[in-house]
Design an enzyme around this catalytic site. Structure first.
Site, PDB file in Angstrom:
ATOM      1  N   GLU A  72       0.793  -1.231   0.000  1.00 40.01           N
ATOM      2  CA  GLU A  72       0.000   0.000   0.000  1.00 40.01           C
ATOM      3  C   GLU A  72       0.824   1.279   0.000  1.00 40.01           C
ATOM      4  OE1 GLU A  72      -2.660  -3.258   1.078  1.00 40.01           O
ATOM      5  OE2 GLU A  72      -0.675  -2.659   1.804  1.00 40.01           O
TER       6      GLU A  72
ATOM      7  N   GLN B  61      -7.377  -1.261  -1.326  1.00 43.66           N
ATOM      8  CA  GLN B  61      -8.504  -2.171  -1.445  1.00 43.66           C
ATOM      9  C   GLN B  61      -9.590  -1.950  -0.400  1.00 43.66           C
ATOM     10  OE1 GLN B  61      -8.149  -6.748  -1.281  1.00 43.66           O
ATOM     11  NE2 GLN B  61      -8.032  -6.192  -3.449  1.00 43.66           N
TER      12      GLN B  61
ATOM     13  N   HIS C 244     -11.859  -5.058   9.034  1.00 40.27           N
ATOM     14  CA  HIS C 244     -12.510  -4.245   8.008  1.00 40.27           C
ATOM     15  C   HIS C 244     -13.597  -3.418   8.685  1.00 40.27           C
ATOM     16  CE1 HIS C 244     -10.340  -6.137   4.835  1.00 40.27           C
ATOM     17  NE2 HIS C 244     -10.849  -7.326   5.061  1.00 40.27           N
TER      18      HIS C 244
END
Length: 803
Positions: free
Chosen positions: A525, A547, A592
């Protein structure tokens, strides 16, 4: 692969001598600046100093191989290189040390960064691009160690893109991709993850990047044996060496005091990178650091006498001098004369810079003293004002804070007095603060008339036959139109290319537009963001895809310290209009969770933070951003890709405004403010609240940075007199920021009949699955009951308690 070092081109002896002596002049000038700079810090004229002494010779060699159009991404010891390019003069150096806020005098950052942080200008005054191919370029430095590495990757990749895609407009940006991106880093900083991630990514991409490692065997006080396996960075990177069978790096080692070897090495490295687009690593060894790491300590405390003696004898400037004498390029007397002249010139530059730094404050000091004299003569508190005035007279070298501090204290002694001098002092203070708010606070965002917040909204238009489609289809079709309109547009990230991203928002587009414009990347990233910054600095329009929202944590340092501060730290002289695309909100499970929003909005001031509630709004944000040239983070709603939305008839024309909220439901009893996926729950709760007679007004924030520039939420409070902010972030996170914006900044407290409240997620990360989401984050019942309890407190007879 063995590479033969090419000899220098044939030139006359006189030209050769002039070149050598010019390099020696630059090296000695730079060293003298370092020596005097340290003294200025120790005498209190400057706050802190970190200098390039001991690194002069390799930087001269790098400058000789540096061409117009090339870019540097370096660190805070590269002053000799900048001097060799002719973009840093001794007086500029000292203005940087003193933090002069006049950009004409301190061209690197107008005092916003400490000395040793360098930049060249990429933009004209109107924000348009200069011709970067006609000048030598330096991307704006940052202090965090290895923080310069990620953007270096993108700067190099831009050359590959321009060479590979001739249809991309390249005027002002590239000459067929013949530019090299030059990175510099201290040996100890190669221990950072940013370094290794960038080295790996550049090897994969095969971009024209040259990394110079200045190795003096220490990182502050810590020797190499604690920094690097085998105490040798090029040794452990041997596996990256290219061969006839496989691509990789060309790796050189060279001693930092050997002038001829340095010149040959850098010429050869430049040819390899420039012509073949092969990354090169140059390990410059046996360097010294004569004054230690910085002005905050002495290297005699941690270096042995043996090491100190070795450093004195292997000082690169001394070795250069010995080489000049040994090869009869100049005589001792000639060098002595040159050195005396340089010392005199640097001392003069230092003196002139200090005079220029002080002169505005001295003029303002005189003006303020006159006001204080008049003020005291007409006040019963003359003795107190005279004491302040005398203290100010005693300040021989006033800083701005000395002036404003005393002026503001003097004003306290004339509270309620009606005299002209008091009004004069008030005007002086207000003007002084305004001028310095501009000097220290401008350019956090674009200040040009065409900035993104000025782009007008264009709403979606629907016809009677408008089809209902998955939200992802709206995104996909919109991206398709953007790629057809903007040949300089690129998008890249994990799974972005072949499969069209994990949610199919780019479905089929790589096949249509090619694997360079729509590309897959490795799982890395930080360098995905670095690619975006570097590409944007060179005129391309990248979208860097992270993502999931929580993966932003991997690259947060690069986003925060580099991208978010770029416009500010260059005072508008460089821009990187990078769009960062990610997805989040109502995610499943701890990793997440979406609970980073509070951190993001505080750490990324300088970026637009956009939180569309559906894909039509997201498409409108992308259209708006592509019409402007500023960096932004767009967070799409992860659970919205498969939800049905009507396809707008004017998809390519829609513009979601930045800094504007949207009233999505009118009501009279309470204002509900939320954003992203949570807004759908708020809307459902508002519908259910009608059943018990509560009319809630629902507002979608849409844009968190900036937030509600028109102060529509405050206008809503004039009608409802109550506020609840609903957010999936942790307590005290983004909801607290929104409360501050509405209640404090907009003055919404004036209209509140009940305390403003928040409804947030729990303090822990959300547990997995639907039940975990329900019990970890606000649900519809939570929202209903929170609103009902507020109304119960206000009107208990009408709304009896639920529990």
């Amino acid at each position: 692969m063995k590479v033969k070092l090419d000899p220098e081109s044939d030139i006359s002896f006189n030209d050769f001598k002039d070149q050598i002596l010019q390099d020696y002049r630059t090296a000695v000038t730079s060293r003298e600046c370092s020596l005097l700079g340290r003294r200025e810090v120790l005498t209190g004229k400057a706050k802190f100093g970190i200098f390039g002494d001991g690194k002069e010779l390799p930087q001269l060699a790098m400058a000789r191989a540096f061409r117009n159009g090339d870019f540097r991404s370096g660190y805070y010891r590269d002053q000799t290189f900048m001097m060799a390019l002719g973009v840093l003069k001794p007086k500029d150096f000292f203005h940087g040390l003193y933090a002069t806020t006049d950009i004409e005098k301190e061209p690197m950052s107008a005092g916003r960064q400490m000395g040793g942080h360098f930049v060249t200008y990429s933009l004209n005054e109107d924000g348009s691009w200069r011709d970067l191919t006609a000048q030598k370029n330096s991307s704006a430095d940052i202090s965090p160690t290895a923080g310069q590495m990620p953007r270096l990757l993108g700067l190099a990749q831009a050359s590959k893109v321009y060479r590979s895609l001739p249809n991309i407009p390249s005027d002002k940006f590239s000459d067929n991709g013949n530019e090299v991106a030059w990175g510099t880093i201290g040996n100890a900083s190669t221990s950072e993850g940013h370094f290794f991630e960038t080295i790996n990514a550049a090897g994969v991409l095969q971009v024209p990047m040259i990394v110079s490692i200045w190795d003096d065997e220490y990182g502050i006080s810590v020797p190499a044996k604690y920094q690097t396996t085998k105490e040798n960075i090029s040794e452990i990177l041997k596996g990256f060496q290219r061969t006839e069978e496989s691509p990789g790096y060309e790796i050189f080692r060279v001693n930092g005091w050997d002038y001829t070897a340095l010149i040959h090495t850098y010429e050869n490295a430049a040819d390899i990178a420039r012509e073949s687009h092969v990354p090169v690593l140059i390990h410059v060894q046996e360097l010294t650091q004569p004054q230690g790491h910085s002005t905050s300590g002495s290297h005699e405390r941690y270096k042995s006498q043996e090491r100190l003696e070795w450093e004195r004898s292997h000082d690169c400037n001394l070795k250069f001098r010995e080489w000049i004498l040994a090869n009869n390029i100049a005589a001792e007397e000639e060098l002595n004369k040159l050195e005396k002249e340089i010392k005199r010139n640097v001392r003069t530059a230092k003196k002139d810079a200090w005079t220029e730094f002080l002169s505005p404050q001295i003029a303002q000091q005189k003006e303020l003293l006159q006001i204080l004299e008049e003020l005291g003569n007409h006040s019963p508190n003359k003795s107190f004002i005279s004491r302040i005035k005398n203290d100010l007279i005693a300040v021989e070298e006033p800083l701005k804070r000395d002036l404003i501090s005393k002026a503001r204290k003097a004003l306290r002694y004339v509270l309620g007095e009606n005299q002209p001098a008091r009004e004069k002092l008030q005007r002086w203070i207000k003007a002084f603060i305004k001028d310095n708010e501009e000097a220290y606070g401008s350019h956090l965002y674009s200040e040009l008339p065409n900035n993104a917040t000025a782009i007008k909204e264009v709403s979606a238009v629907y016809g009677p036959e408008s089809e209902e489609v998955d939200g992802r289809v709206i995104l996909r079709d919109n991206f398709d139109q953007l790629f057809s309109r903007y040949p300089e547009l690129m998008i890249f990230g994990e799974d972005s290319g072949a499969i069209g991203d994990v949610n199919q928002g780019l479905e089929g587009l790589q096949k249509k537009y090619g694997a360079i414009r729509i590309a897959d990347t490795g799982i890395r990233e930080t360098t995905i963001i670095g690619q975006g910054i570097g590409l944007a600095l060179r005129g391309l329009r990248p979208i860097a895809e992270i993502q999931y929202l929580d993966y932003l944590l991997y690259c947060l340092q690069t986003l925060s310290d580099d991208l978010a501060t770029l416009l500010y730290r260059t005072v508008g002289k460089q821009k990187a209009p990078l769009i960062v695309r990610t997805r989040g909100h109502r995610l499943e499970g701890i990793w997440h969770s979406g609970s980073q929003m509070g951190g993001i909005i505080h750490l990324l001031r300088g970026l637009y933070i956009l939180v569309p509630r559906n894909m039509t709004k997201a498409a409108g944000f992308y259209n708006t951003l592509m019409e402007s040239d500023e960096p932004a983070l767009v967070i799409e709603s992860l659970n919205g890709y498969r939800l049905k939305e009507r396809m707008p008839e004017n998809l390519r024309d829609i513009r979601t405004p930045i800094g504007k909220v949207e009233l999505v439901r009118e009501g009279k009893d309470i204002t509900l403010l939320s954003y992203g996926s949570t807004l759908r729950l708020v809307q459902q709760a508002a519908t259910e609240l009608l059943e018990v007679g509560i009319e809630a007004e629902v507002i979608d924030a849409q844009s968190l940075l900036p937030f509600d520039l028109d102060e529509q939420v405050c206008k809503s409070l004039e009608k409802t007199n109550r506020l609840l902010v609903i957010d999936e972030d942790v307590p005290g996170g983004c909801a607290a920021y929104l409360i501050q914006q509405v209640v404090e900044k907009q003055g919404g407290y004036r209209y509140l009949d009940s305390p403003p409240q928040t409804l947030t997620a729990k303090a822990h990360r959300p547990a997995y699955a639907s039940d975990g989401d329900y019990f970890s984050k606000p649900n519809t019942e939570d929202i209903f009951e929170k609103v009902y309890s507020i109304m119960h407190e206000a009107r208990p007879d009408e709304f009896p308690s639920i529990y």
